[in-house]
Motif scaffolding. Structure first.
Motif, short mmCIF file in Angstrom:
data_model
loop_
_atom_site.label_atom_id
_atom_site.label_comp_id
_atom_site.label_asym_id
_atom_site.label_seq_id
_atom_site.Cartn_x
_atom_site.Cartn_y
_atom_site.Cartn_z
N ASN A 84 50.57 36.97 39.88
CA ASN A 84 49.86 36.68 41.59
C ASN A 84 49.51 37.98 42.10
OD1 ASN A 84 50.35 33.79 42.20
ND2 ASN A 84 52.40 34.32 42.09
N GLU A 85 49.95 39.27 41.64
CA GLU A 85 49.19 40.62 41.91
C GLU A 85 47.99 40.65 41.26
OE1 GLU A 85 52.10 43.32 41.14
OE2 GLU A 85 53.40 43.06 42.85
N ALA A 86 47.90 40.08 40.16
CA ALA A 86 46.57 40.22 39.39
C ALA A 86 45.42 39.37 39.81
CB ALA A 86 46.76 39.73 37.88
N LYS A 87 45.96 38.02 40.14
CA LYS A 87 44.99 37.15 40.96
C LYS A 87 44.50 37.71 42.23
CE LYS A 87 47.05 32.88 39.39
NZ LYS A 87 47.75 31.68 39.71
N ALA A 88 45.50 38.37 42.81
CA ALA A 88 45.04 38.88 44.28
C ALA A 88 44.07 39.81 44.05
CB ALA A 88 46.27 39.74 45.16
N GLU A 89 44.10 40.95 43.06
CA GLU A 89 43.14 41.99 42.77
C GLU A 89 41.67 41.23 42.36
OE1 GLU A 89 44.74 45.01 40.01
OE2 GLU A 89 46.76 45.09 40.74
N ILE A 90 42.02 40.32 41.44
CA ILE A 90 40.58 39.88 41.28
C ILE A 90 39.94 39.22 42.13
CG2 ILE A 90 39.67 37.72 39.86
CD1 ILE A 90 42.05 38.28 37.72
N HIS A 91 40.59 38.45 43.27
CA HIS A 91 40.06 37.99 44.50
C HIS A 91 39.57 39.13 45.19
CE1 HIS A 91 40.47 33.81 43.83
NE2 HIS A 91 41.78 33.59 43.58
N GLU A 92 40.19 40.16 45.52
CA GLU A 92 39.56 41.39 46.17
C GLU A 92 38.51 41.82 45.66
OE1 GLU A 92 43.12 43.84 46.41
OE2 GLU A 92 44.06 42.64 47.99
N MET A 93 38.29 41.98 44.29
CA MET A 93 37.06 42.64 43.93
C MET A 93 36.00 41.52 44.02
SD MET A 93 38.49 44.31 39.90
CE MET A 93 38.25 42.63 39.21
N LYS A 94 36.19 40.25 44.01
CA LYS A 94 35.01 39.39 44.03
C LYS A 94 34.67 39.45 45.45
CE LYS A 94 36.23 36.12 40.35
NZ LYS A 94 36.29 34.68 40.16
#
Length: 96
Positions: A84-94
């Protein structure tokens, strides 16, 4: 009405009259002028629509990042937390 309001109305009225006079006395044919106005307004519309879409996408990604961070904070296992932390980082980058 205050004097500032009267000045603003006067400026806007003068600008509108100038535009009308410019269109009436322009050296182009009416057909060409109407096409130019239509093309310009279409370009402005497409640009505004693109900016609204970009903003909407950005907000959506920020919301998804917040959801993923919340899931990471309330997860039961370390692996679920990391996912979930990785998903959050991906969405923050997008969203950027």
């Amino acid at each position: 009405m205050k004097s500032g309001g009267k000045i603003l109305i006067g400026l806007l009225s003068g600008a509108a009259a100038g535009v009308v006079a410019g269109l009436l006395f322009a050296p182009k044919k009416g057909k060409d002028t109407r096409k130019a106005i239509a093309d310009t307004s279409d370009n402005y519309y497409k640009g505004a629509k693109g900016r609204v879409t970009d903003f909407s996408d950005s907000v959506g990604h920020k919301i998804d990042a917040l959801k993923a961070k919340t899931k990471a904070n309330f997860s039961n296992s370390k692996s679920e937390e990391k996912i979930n932390e990785a998903k959050a980082e991906i969405h923050e980058m997008k969203a950027s």
